[in-house]
Structures are given as C-alpha cells and as structure tokens.
Write a protein that holds these residues in place. Structure first.
Motif, PDB file in Angstrom:
ATOM      1  N   ALA A  80       3.735   5.656  -3.304  1.00  0.00           N
ATOM      2  CA  ALA A  80       2.477   6.379  -3.544  1.00  0.00           C
ATOM      3  C   ALA A  80       1.763   5.810  -4.768  1.00  0.00           C
ATOM      4  CB  ALA A  80       2.756   7.874  -3.729  1.00  0.00           C
ATOM      5  N   ASP A  81       2.516   5.500  -5.826  1.00  0.00           N
ATOM      6  CA  ASP A  81       1.914   4.913  -7.033  1.00  0.00           C
ATOM      7  C   ASP A  81       1.251   3.577  -6.721  1.00  0.00           C
ATOM      8  OD1 ASP A  81       2.761   7.038  -8.576  1.00  0.00           O
ATOM      9  OD2 ASP A  81       4.561   6.003  -9.284  1.00  0.00           O
ATOM     10  N   ASN A  82       1.914   2.735  -5.948  1.00  0.00           N
ATOM     11  CA  ASN A  82       1.361   1.421  -5.616  1.00  0.00           C
ATOM     12  C   ASN A  82       0.104   1.547  -4.763  1.00  0.00           C
ATOM     13  OD1 ASN A  82       3.263  -0.018  -7.080  1.00  0.00           O
ATOM     14  ND2 ASN A  82       4.665  -0.162  -5.341  1.00  0.00           N
ATOM     15  N   MET A  83       0.091   2.498  -3.845  1.00  0.00           N
ATOM     16  CA  MET A  83      -1.117   2.694  -3.037  1.00  0.00           C
ATOM     17  C   MET A  83      -2.265   3.173  -3.925  1.00  0.00           C
ATOM     18  SD  MET A  83       0.340   4.354   0.448  1.00  0.00           S
ATOM     19  CE  MET A  83      -1.100   4.011   1.417  1.00  0.00           C
ATOM     20  N   HIS A  84      -1.969   4.078  -4.861  1.00  0.00           N
ATOM     21  CA  HIS A  84      -3.005   4.574  -5.762  1.00  0.00           C
ATOM     22  C   HIS A  84      -3.535   3.445  -6.652  1.00  0.00           C
ATOM     23  CE1 HIS A  84      -5.205   7.570  -8.010  1.00  0.00           C
ATOM     24  NE2 HIS A  84      -4.746   7.048  -9.135  1.00  0.00           N
ATOM     25  N   ARG A  85      -2.647   2.617  -7.179  1.00  0.00           N
ATOM     26  CA  ARG A  85      -3.082   1.486  -8.018  1.00  0.00           C
ATOM     27  C   ARG A  85      -3.950   0.510  -7.230  1.00  0.00           C
ATOM     28  NH1 ARG A  85       2.543   1.162  -9.484  1.00  0.00           N
ATOM     29  NH2 ARG A  85       2.845   2.576 -11.220  1.00  0.00           N
ATOM     30  N   ALA A  86      -3.577   0.270  -5.967  1.00  0.00           N
ATOM     31  CA  ALA A  86      -4.360  -0.638  -5.127  1.00  0.00           C
ATOM     32  C   ALA A  86      -5.782  -0.111  -4.942  1.00  0.00           C
ATOM     33  CB  ALA A  86      -3.682  -0.817  -3.773  1.00  0.00           C
ATOM     34  N   LYS A 103     -13.997  -2.762   4.395  1.00  0.00           N
ATOM     35  CA  LYS A 103     -14.232  -1.323   4.254  1.00  0.00           C
ATOM     36  C   LYS A 103     -13.304  -0.526   5.164  1.00  0.00           C
ATOM     37  CE  LYS A 103     -18.999  -1.448   2.701  1.00  0.00           C
ATOM     38  NZ  LYS A 103     -20.395  -1.121   2.997  1.00  0.00           N
ATOM     39  N   SER A 104     -13.093  -1.013   6.391  1.00  0.00           N
ATOM     40  CA  SER A 104     -12.173  -0.343   7.319  1.00  0.00           C
ATOM     41  C   SER A 104     -10.746  -0.363   6.777  1.00  0.00           C
ATOM     42  CB  SER A 104     -12.203  -1.007   8.692  1.00  0.00           C
ATOM     43  OG  SER A 104     -13.446  -0.839   9.290  1.00  0.00           O
ATOM     44  N   LEU A 105     -10.353  -1.488   6.194  1.00  0.00           N
ATOM     45  CA  LEU A 105      -9.023  -1.599   5.600  1.00  0.00           C
ATOM     46  C   LEU A 105      -8.881  -0.610   4.441  1.00  0.00           C
ATOM     47  CD1 LEU A 105      -6.281  -3.061   5.303  1.00  0.00           C
ATOM     48  CD2 LEU A 105      -7.424  -4.620   3.732  1.00  0.00           C
ATOM     49  N   LEU A 106      -9.874  -0.536   3.574  1.00  0.00           N
ATOM     50  CA  LEU A 106      -9.835   0.397   2.442  1.00  0.00           C
ATOM     51  C   LEU A 106      -9.791   1.848   2.911  1.00  0.00           C
ATOM     52  CD1 LEU A 106     -12.363  -1.302   0.007  1.00  0.00           C
ATOM     53  CD2 LEU A 106      -9.876  -1.303  -0.126  1.00  0.00           C
ATOM     54  N   ASP A 107     -10.582   2.167   3.939  1.00  0.00           N
ATOM     55  CA  ASP A 107     -10.549   3.524   4.491  1.00  0.00           C
ATOM     56  C   ASP A 107      -9.157   3.846   5.040  1.00  0.00           C
ATOM     57  OD1 ASP A 107     -13.190   3.904   3.842  1.00  0.00           O
ATOM     58  OD2 ASP A 107     -13.953   3.499   5.871  1.00  0.00           O
ATOM     59  N   GLY A 108      -8.538   2.884   5.695  1.00  0.00           N
ATOM     60  CA  GLY A 108      -7.181   3.084   6.233  1.00  0.00           C
ATOM     61  C   GLY A 108      -6.162   3.316   5.129  1.00  0.00           C
ATOM     62  N   VAL A 109      -6.274   2.563   4.032  1.00  0.00           N
ATOM     63  CA  VAL A 109      -5.348   2.742   2.914  1.00  0.00           C
ATOM     64  C   VAL A 109      -5.563   4.114   2.268  1.00  0.00           C
ATOM     65  CG1 VAL A 109      -4.697   1.873   0.629  1.00  0.00           C
ATOM     66  CG2 VAL A 109      -5.096   0.266   2.492  1.00  0.00           C
ATOM     67  N   GLU A 115      -2.418  11.073   3.540  1.00  0.00           N
ATOM     68  CA  GLU A 115      -1.384  11.576   4.452  1.00  0.00           C
ATOM     69  C   GLU A 115      -0.018  11.598   3.767  1.00  0.00           C
ATOM     70  OE1 GLU A 115       0.336  13.221   7.773  1.00  0.00           O
ATOM     71  OE2 GLU A 115      -1.770  13.022   7.270  1.00  0.00           O
ATOM     72  N   LEU A 116       0.279  10.565   2.991  1.00  0.00           N
ATOM     73  CA  LEU A 116       1.541  10.518   2.253  1.00  0.00           C
ATOM     74  C   LEU A 116       1.627  11.688   1.272  1.00  0.00           C
ATOM     75  CD1 LEU A 116       4.187   9.118   1.457  1.00  0.00           C
ATOM     76  CD2 LEU A 116       2.857   7.683  -0.084  1.00  0.00           C
ATOM     77  N   MET A 117       0.551  11.967   0.563  1.00  0.00           N
ATOM     78  CA  MET A 117       0.550  13.080  -0.388  1.00  0.00           C
ATOM     79  C   MET A 117       0.680  14.423   0.341  1.00  0.00           C
ATOM     80  SD  MET A 117       0.615  11.379  -3.043  1.00  0.00           S
ATOM     81  CE  MET A 117       0.696  12.719  -4.176  1.00  0.00           C
ATOM     82  N   ASN A 118       0.055  14.555   1.515  1.00  0.00           N
ATOM     83  CA  ASN A 118       0.183  15.787   2.307  1.00  0.00           C
ATOM     84  C   ASN A 118       1.621  16.004   2.775  1.00  0.00           C
ATOM     85  OD1 ASN A 118      -2.520  16.471   2.044  1.00  0.00           O
ATOM     86  ND2 ASN A 118      -3.118  15.487   3.961  1.00  0.00           N
TER      87      ASN A 118
END
Length: 197
Positions: A80-86, A103-109, A115-118
């Motif tokens: 989760a930390d790595n996704m947030h940093r990205a 933009k589609s890639l960023l929206d997916g991330v 979803e991970l946080m949920n």
C-alpha cells in the motif's frame, strides 16, 4: 450335664455388646463436617477454575479472530505504501499532460489502491491520521522536531508514513515530525477544575 444345671457364668469383656462411645460420636461428626466443607471448597475452586478457563479461552479465540491476520496485514502495508508513493510521484501537471493510455494506467492504480485500503479496513485494519494531533508515543514514532510557533509544542506537523491499527492494537506506528518551540499545549480539563464549586 444339661444347660439347665450349669450355674450362670460371669460376663467377660468379649461377651458384652459394643456400645458406641458417647464422646466419639461428636468427634466423628465434626470430622465428617470438616471433610464435607473441604470437599465443597474444592468443588467451588474447581468450578471457578473451569469458568476462568472458559473465559480465557473465549478471549483468546476472539483475539485470534481479530489479530490473526496481523503479520499478513503488516506485509501488505508495504505494498500500500509503494502504491501511494507511486501516485504521489506524479504531479498534477504531469497527469494533465499525459496521454490517454497513461491516464488509464493511473486511474487503474488509484482504483487498486482504494480497493486495497477498503479490503484492509473491512478486515479491521484502520489508517491513523495524526496530522494536527498531539504526539502520542504509543501510536506515533517521532522522526524529528520542527520549529513551528503557529501550533502548540508537541503537535504532529508532518506525516512521513501513515500508521495503522488492527482492532485496539497499533499494527504500525505513524512516522511523524513533531513541532517544538510553539506555545505549550493546554492541559486537559479535569473534573476537579470546576470554578463554580
């Protein structure tokens, strides 16, 4: 000679019927009462031990349900930390100028991060947001102090890494910067501080 002609013989101690000793009866009764009281005490202690064991087992089962995923959750927090940093590495201008595929890639991330946080929250893992709160060494880890006269001394003024709790326990403390040099924090009002008394 027949039995009618024999003179009566004096009674011996062996021939007399055994009469219970009047003094022995209360002693036996007292002994039985004491033994009964000891048995009742043992029974009550055993029942209390069994009840305590049942409560302890129930508490351990409940703790295992809540805290059983602690190690797994702690490992997932790195993801989760790595996704947030990205996501933080890209500024708004770069996002605005990106082509549709990026933009589609960023929206997916972003969706994956949400979803991970949920999922973590659904399983009892909650994010700590200590910004602006008083520093709590049980929930925060101070990395450094910052001069900031605008907030009371000992206030969290920057969060380097989010902290998380699971149930009532800290899964990972938040890494924070704490203010120094500002006004002292107001002491908490107690019930004894009532000026009307």
């Amino acid at each position: 000679m027949n039995n009618r002609d024999t003179p009566p013989q004096p009674e011996t101690a062996a021939d007399t019927p055994v009469q219970p000793d009047a003094a022995a009866a209360p002693k036996a009764s007292t002994s039985l009462d004491r033994e009964l009281a000891e048995m009742k005490d043992r029974l009550l202690r055993t029942l209390a031990d069994m009840e305590n064991m049942r409560k302890r087992t129930d508490r351990e089962v409940a703790d295992a349900r809540v805290y059983g995923i602690s190690n797994f959750a702690r490992d997932i927090l790195g993801v989760a930390d790595n996704m947030h940093r990205a996501m933080q590495a890209l500024d708004d201008e770069l996002r605005a100028n990106a082509d549709d595929a990026v933009k589609s890639l960023l929206d997916g991330v972003e969706l994956t991060e949400r979803e991970l946080m949920n999922v973590l929250e659904k399983n009892g893992v909650k994010k700590l947001d200590p910004m602006g709160q008083k520093f709590d060494p049980n929930r925060h880890q101070a990395m450094f102090e910052m001069e900031d006269a605008s907030v009371p001394s000992g206030t969290v003024v920057q969060v380097m890494q989010a902290g998380y709790t699971i149930g009532e326990r800290v899964l990972r403390p938040a890494l924070v910067a704490v203010s120094k040099g500002g006004a002292k924090a107001a002491p908490a009002a107690s019930a004894n501080d009532n000026p009307t008394q």
